[in-house]
Design an enzyme around this catalytic site. Structure first.
Site, short mmCIF file in Angstrom:
data_model
loop_
_atom_site.label_atom_id
_atom_site.label_comp_id
_atom_site.label_asym_id
_atom_site.label_seq_id
_atom_site.Cartn_x
_atom_site.Cartn_y
_atom_site.Cartn_z
N ASP A 168 -12.62 12.90 9.86
CA ASP A 168 -13.88 13.45 9.35
C ASP A 168 -14.91 12.34 9.55
O ASP A 168 -15.04 11.45 8.71
CB ASP A 168 -13.73 13.82 7.86
CG ASP A 168 -15.05 14.31 7.27
OD1 ASP A 168 -16.07 14.32 7.98
OD2 ASP A 168 -15.07 14.67 6.07
N TRP A 215 -8.51 6.36 5.46
CA TRP A 215 -7.77 7.62 5.33
C TRP A 215 -6.69 7.59 6.39
O TRP A 215 -6.96 7.25 7.55
CB TRP A 215 -8.75 8.77 5.57
CG TRP A 215 -8.14 10.11 5.81
CD1 TRP A 215 -7.92 10.71 7.01
CD2 TRP A 215 -7.69 11.03 4.82
NE1 TRP A 215 -7.38 11.95 6.84
CE2 TRP A 215 -7.23 12.18 5.49
CE3 TRP A 215 -7.65 11.01 3.42
CZ2 TRP A 215 -6.72 13.29 4.83
CZ3 TRP A 215 -7.14 12.12 2.75
CH2 TRP A 215 -6.69 13.24 3.46
N ASP A 231 -13.59 3.61 8.68
CA ASP A 231 -15.03 3.74 8.95
C ASP A 231 -15.57 2.38 9.40
O ASP A 231 -15.07 1.34 8.97
CB ASP A 231 -15.76 4.21 7.68
CG ASP A 231 -15.45 5.67 7.36
OD1 ASP A 231 -14.97 6.38 8.26
OD2 ASP A 231 -15.68 6.09 6.21
N ASN A 268 -10.76 13.67 2.26
CA ASN A 268 -11.24 12.75 3.30
C ASN A 268 -12.76 12.75 3.49
O ASN A 268 -13.27 12.05 4.34
CB ASN A 268 -10.56 13.11 4.64
CG ASN A 268 -10.82 12.08 5.72
OD1 ASN A 268 -11.11 10.93 5.42
ND2 ASN A 268 -10.71 12.47 6.98
N ASP A 269 -13.45 13.53 2.67
CA ASP A 269 -14.91 13.53 2.83
C ASP A 269 -15.49 12.38 2.01
O ASP A 269 -16.23 12.57 1.04
CB ASP A 269 -15.48 14.88 2.36
CG ASP A 269 -16.94 15.03 2.75
OD1 ASP A 269 -17.43 14.22 3.55
OD2 ASP A 269 -17.60 15.97 2.24
N TRP A 287 -15.54 5.53 3.47
CA TRP A 287 -14.50 4.52 3.28
C TRP A 287 -15.07 3.10 3.34
O TRP A 287 -14.32 2.13 3.22
CB TRP A 287 -13.37 4.72 4.30
CG TRP A 287 -12.68 6.03 4.09
CD1 TRP A 287 -12.82 7.15 4.84
CD2 TRP A 287 -11.78 6.37 3.03
NE1 TRP A 287 -12.06 8.18 4.32
CE2 TRP A 287 -11.41 7.73 3.21
CE3 TRP A 287 -11.24 5.68 1.94
CZ2 TRP A 287 -10.54 8.40 2.35
CZ3 TRP A 287 -10.37 6.35 1.08
CH2 TRP A 287 -10.04 7.69 1.30
N TYR A 321 -22.39 3.61 6.19
CA TYR A 321 -21.44 4.21 7.13
C TYR A 321 -22.07 4.34 8.51
O TYR A 321 -23.21 4.80 8.65
CB TYR A 321 -21.00 5.60 6.63
CG TYR A 321 -20.23 6.36 7.69
CD1 TYR A 321 -18.91 6.01 7.99
CD2 TYR A 321 -20.82 7.41 8.40
CE1 TYR A 321 -18.21 6.69 8.98
CE2 TYR A 321 -20.12 8.09 9.38
CZ TYR A 321 -18.81 7.72 9.66
OH TYR A 321 -18.12 8.38 10.65
N THR A 370 -16.45 6.17 12.90
CA THR A 370 -15.04 6.06 12.49
C THR A 370 -14.14 5.79 13.69
O THR A 370 -14.31 6.40 14.74
CB THR A 370 -14.59 7.38 11.80
OG1 THR A 370 -15.52 7.69 10.76
CG2 THR A 370 -13.19 7.27 11.22
N1 ABN Z 1 -15.39 8.89 6.42
C1 ABN Z 1 -16.57 9.35 6.98
C2 ABN Z 1 -17.57 9.73 5.96
C3 ABN Z 1 -18.59 8.85 5.65
C4 ABN Z 1 -19.53 9.19 4.71
C5 ABN Z 1 -19.42 10.40 4.06
C6 ABN Z 1 -18.42 11.26 4.38
C7 ABN Z 1 -17.48 10.94 5.34
#
Ligand code: ABN
Length: 178
Positions: free
Chosen positions: A78, A103, A122, A151-152, A155, A164, A167
């Site tokens: 994700d 994750w 990430d 997983n949303d 990280w 972020y 990934t």
């Molecule tokens: N793991 C990716 C992510 C980053 C920020 C918000 C949601 C998902």
């Protein structure tokens, strides 16, 4: 009228000339050049000749497109791919750093039929990435109320730089066979 000696000398002359011509044909410059030319043509042909790259395997594996969300390692991802922003499938783009927590998903490698553990880290510390490929596969993910199985998540939360960016997908092991 030629004398006997002159006739003999002429005979020797003719023989020597014949020998010289024969030798020039087999060892001469032209013959050498034609051999070199032949070799050059043959070696230029080698790379274009088809050969079996599968090394005897029944089926040659398709070339994987690591910039597509369909790539097997991205089965539980994700996030945005790092490949088109200076990174690769396994390395963060310059100026960003891998998250300290991640994750981990299990993905089937179609090339060998084995399940692999894939860590989705990430990449953190750069301003948000726009226009790159976003993938949402998240195989095995559970809803948000199942803490640790959702997983949303950003990280980058455990890093100093929590921004972020994208990934990456690292192979961390082979899943146990039951
Ligand atoms: N793991 C990716 C992510 C980053 C920020 C918000 C949601 C998902």
């Amino acid at each position: 009228m030629l004398t006997k000696l002159e006739k003999m000398l002429q005979l020797l002359d003719n023989r020597a000339e014949k020998q010289a011509r024969k030798s020039a044909e087999t060892h001469g410059r032209r013959s050498f050049l034609s051999k070199v030319g032949g070799l050059m043509v043959a070696s230029a042909m080698v790379p274009v000749l088809p050969f079996d790259r599968s090394m005897g395997r029944a089926e040659a594996a398709e070339v994987a497109d690591e910039t597509s969300c369909d790539y097997w390692r991205y089965c539980s991802l994700d996030g945005t791919l790092c490949n088109d922003s200076g990174g690769t499938t396994t390395s963060c783009p310059p100026g960003s750093e891998a998250s300290k927590v991640s994750w981990v998903g299990t993905c089937l490698n179609p090339d060998d039929g084995k399940d692999y553990l894939v860590s989705y880290n990430d990449c953190c510390g750069k301003a948000a990435l726009v226009g790159s490929t976003y993938c949402f596969t998240s195989e095995g993910e559970k809803p948000g109320y199942r803490m640790g199985l959702h997983n949303d998540i950003n990280w980058c939360m455990a890093n100093d730089n929590k921004g972020y960016y994208c990934t990456v997908a690292l192979l961390v092991g082979i899943a146990d066979e039951e």
